[in-house]
Design an enzyme around this catalytic site. Structure first.
Site, short mmCIF file in Angstrom:
data_model
loop_
_atom_site.label_atom_id
_atom_site.label_comp_id
_atom_site.label_asym_id
_atom_site.label_seq_id
_atom_site.Cartn_x
_atom_site.Cartn_y
_atom_site.Cartn_z
CE LYS A 1 -3.88 -2.33 2.32
NZ LYS A 1 -4.79 -2.31 3.50
CE1 TYR B 1 -9.03 -2.97 0.47
CE2 TYR B 1 -8.44 -1.04 -0.80
CZ TYR B 1 -8.08 -2.08 0.04
OH TYR B 1 -6.78 -2.21 0.46
CG HIS C 1 -5.07 -6.35 -0.33
ND1 HIS C 1 -6.33 -6.34 0.22
CD2 HIS C 1 -5.09 -7.31 -1.30
CE1 HIS C 1 -7.09 -7.22 -0.40
NE2 HIS C 1 -6.37 -7.82 -1.34
CG ASN D 1 -3.63 -2.37 7.03
OD1 ASN D 1 -3.49 -1.94 5.89
ND2 ASN D 1 -4.63 -3.14 7.38
CD GLU E 1 -8.49 -9.49 -3.51
OE1 GLU E 1 -7.30 -9.85 -3.31
OE2 GLU E 1 -9.30 -9.31 -2.58
P1 IDP Z 1 -7.71 -7.11 5.62
O1 IDP Z 1 -6.91 -6.10 4.82
O2 IDP Z 1 -6.92 -7.64 6.80
O3 IDP Z 1 -8.30 -8.20 4.77
P2 IDP Z 1 -10.36 -5.96 5.76
O4 IDP Z 1 -11.31 -6.14 6.89
O5 IDP Z 1 -10.66 -6.66 4.48
O6 IDP Z 1 -8.91 -6.30 6.29
O7 IDP Z 1 -10.27 -4.39 5.49
C1 IDP Z 1 -9.65 -3.91 4.31
C2 IDP Z 1 -8.81 -2.72 4.68
O8 IDP Z 1 -9.64 -1.66 5.14
C3 IDP Z 1 -7.83 -2.95 5.83
O9 IDP Z 1 -6.63 -3.55 5.41
C4 IDP Z 1 -7.61 -1.54 6.35
O10 IDP Z 1 -6.71 -0.83 5.49
C5 IDP Z 1 -8.97 -0.95 6.18
N1 IDP Z 1 -9.78 -1.06 7.40
C6 IDP Z 1 -10.42 -2.15 7.87
N2 IDP Z 1 -11.07 -1.90 9.02
C7 IDP Z 1 -10.85 -0.59 9.28
C8 IDP Z 1 -11.29 0.29 10.33
O11 IDP Z 1 -12.00 -0.08 11.26
N3 IDP Z 1 -10.86 1.59 10.23
C9 IDP Z 1 -10.07 2.04 9.22
N4 IDP Z 1 -9.65 1.25 8.21
C10 IDP Z 1 -10.04 -0.05 8.24
MG MG Z 2 -9.75 -8.09 3.32
#
Ligand code: IDP
Ligand code: MG
Length: 136
Positions: free
Chosen positions: A10, A50, A116, A113, A127
């Site tokens: 990212k 997303y 992905h 974070n 994807e």
């Molecule tokens: P993942 O990336 O671990 O699969 P997902 O639940 O699919 O997690 O969420 C996609 C992305 O959305 C996350 O990697 C993060 O960047 C963002 N995200 C998820 N939950 C939150 C939140 O509660 N606040 C802000 N960003 C979030």
């Molecule tokens: Mg995810």
């Protein structure tokens, strides 16, 4: 069984110069990189990647973040690649990700974070063509 997964470094990972170390971790785990491209994610790509999060409170800021700079999109192959990558990445929230995982070691916050990784073989198959439409 050998399978493929989609991994995207990212914008924060690229900005912070972490790409080499992150890709090295995936190689060290025995995965083989089959595609790699540095790009600015467009709205069609982020919307598709997303789609499952549309309507959530963090959706707009998630898209702003993923458009905030170039990413490095990659595809990896190996036995159990999807689950292996998820294990190497760690929990979504870096504050909860175990030390030794990519997010545990490099992540700063849930909305920055670092990386992905596809969450299932089905997600990977969806994807990969978003970013590599012609890939064999
Ligand atoms: P993942 O990336 O671990 O699969 P997902 O639940 O699919 O997690 O969420 C996609 C992305 O959305 C996350 O990697 C993060 O960047 C963002 N995200 C998820 N939950 C939150 C939140 O509660 N606040 C802000 N960003 C979030
Ligand atoms: Mg995810």
């Amino acid at each position: 069984m050998s399978e493929r997964t989609f991994v995207m470094l990212k914008p924060d990972a690229v900005r912070r110069g972490l790409a080499g170390r992150i890709l090295q971790r995936l190689e060290d785990a025995g995965l083989r990189m089959v595609a790699k491209q540095r790009l600015d994610v467009n709205e069609a790509q982020s919307g598709a990647l997303y789609a499952e999060h549309e309507g959530k409170l963090f959706y707009d800021s998630l898209l702003t973040y993923v458009h905030s700079g170039p990413v490095i999109a990659t595809v990896w192959e190996g036995p159990g690649a999807v689950a292996l990558v998820r294990k190497l990445i760690g929990a979504t929230n870096p504050a909860e990700a175990a030390p030794g995982t990519i997010r545990g070691d490099f992540g700063l916050a849930i909305d920055e974070n670092v990386v992905h990784g596809s969450d299932s073989v089905q997600s990977a198959e969806r994807e990969i063509p978003i970013f590599f439409p012609g890939l064999d």
